[in-house]
Design an enzyme around this catalytic site. Structure first.
Site, PDB file in Angstrom:
ATOM      1  N   HIS A  52      -0.692  -1.587  -0.848  1.00 27.89           N
ATOM      2  CA  HIS A  52       0.120  -2.746  -1.689  1.00 27.89           C
ATOM      3  C   HIS A  52       0.076  -4.397  -2.211  1.00 27.89           C
ATOM      4  O   HIS A  52      -0.772  -4.961  -1.036  1.00 27.89           O
ATOM      5  CB  HIS A  52       1.330  -1.756  -1.457  1.00 27.89           C
ATOM      6  CG  HIS A  52       1.972  -0.667  -1.237  1.00 27.89           C
ATOM      7  ND1 HIS A  52       2.913   0.035  -0.872  1.00 27.89           N
ATOM      8  CD2 HIS A  52       0.778   0.619  -0.924  1.00 27.89           C
ATOM      9  CE1 HIS A  52       3.038   1.141  -0.769  1.00 27.89           C
ATOM     10  NE2 HIS A  52       1.374   1.506  -0.984  1.00 27.89           N
ATOM     11  N   GLU A  54       2.431  -6.264  -1.580  1.00 27.52           N
ATOM     12  CA  GLU A  54       2.374  -6.839  -0.722  1.00 27.52           C
ATOM     13  C   GLU A  54       1.281  -7.113   0.082  1.00 27.52           C
ATOM     14  O   GLU A  54       1.138  -8.568   0.950  1.00 27.52           O
ATOM     15  CB  GLU A  54       4.050  -6.183  -0.240  1.00 27.52           C
ATOM     16  CG  GLU A  54       5.188  -6.320  -1.341  1.00 27.52           C
ATOM     17  CD  GLU A  54       5.366  -4.332  -1.496  1.00 27.52           C
ATOM     18  OE1 GLU A  54       6.628  -4.474  -1.859  1.00 27.52           O
ATOM     19  OE2 GLU A  54       4.320  -4.331  -2.052  1.00 27.52           O
ATOM     20  N   CYS A  82       8.772  -1.150   0.052  1.00 26.95           N
ATOM     21  CA  CYS A  82       8.448   0.500   0.665  1.00 26.95           C
ATOM     22  C   CYS A  82       8.614   0.065   1.947  1.00 26.95           C
ATOM     23  O   CYS A  82       8.239  -1.528   2.686  1.00 26.95           O
ATOM     24  CB  CYS A  82       7.503   1.329   0.817  1.00 26.95           C
ATOM     25  SG  CYS A  82       6.359   0.459   0.815  1.00 26.95           S
ATOM     26  N   CYS A  85       5.873  -1.825   3.888  1.00 29.68           N
ATOM     27  CA  CYS A  85       5.753  -3.540   3.312  1.00 29.68           C
ATOM     28  C   CYS A  85       7.478  -3.955   4.019  1.00 29.68           C
ATOM     29  O   CYS A  85       6.410  -5.088   3.986  1.00 29.68           O
ATOM     30  CB  CYS A  85       5.717  -3.675   1.588  1.00 29.68           C
ATOM     31  SG  CYS A  85       4.593  -2.894   1.207  1.00 29.68           S
TER      32      CYS A  85
END
Length: 148
Positions: A52, A54, A82, A85
């Site tokens: 992801h 992040e 999410c 993260c």
């Protein structure tokens, strides 16, 4: 520099993700008013569920600072983080998170969690953040329906 400026920088990376057919989410981590690291989704490219925006930006920032602690940093991301993260943000001791579009599936409340670190989460509504995502998924649906 202000929050809007750094969120617009994250949008640039979201667009980059979209150009390589990744879900268009971009992120920058800032310390002392300077971009420390950046990231954008690379799950499809890397075949890695954790790739992801992040997570990738956090890894780069940790490497750059030679520390797993990202104290005094702000993370700017185009979509509300999410749960995975969210956990990484707290573990990295990031002080502040600014996001431009809400994700209704992300329902965490730091005030109700008994944690040794809390981050400030700021929703800075940005129509471009939401539009990039809605355009991406509308295009995906059109392509899928054409395959029928």
């Amino acid at each position: 520099m202000d929050d809007n400026y750094f969120l617009s920088e994250a949008i640039k990376y979201a667009k980059k993700a979209g150009r390589i057919d990744e879900v268009p989410i971009g992120c920058v981590i800032v310390k002392d008013n300077k971009i420390l690291s950046k990231g954008y989704n690379k799950r499809e490219k890397t075949k890695d569920a954790t790739a992801h925006a992040e997570i990738l930006a956090i890894k780069k920032a940790c490497k750059k600072l030679k520390s797993w602690r990202l104290c005094d940093c702000t993370l700017y991301v185009t979509l509300q983080p999410c749960t995975m993260c969210f956990g990484a943000i707290l573990n990295a001791r990031i002080e502040r998170v600014v996001y431009g579009a809400k994700d209704l599936s992300c329902a965490y409340d730091t005030d109700k969690l008994n944690l040794n670190h809390k981050a400030e989460f700021v929703y800075l509504e940005n129509v471009d953040c939401a539009k990039i995502l809605s355009d991406y998924f509308a295009k995906k649906r059109r392509i899928s329906s054409e395959d029928l």
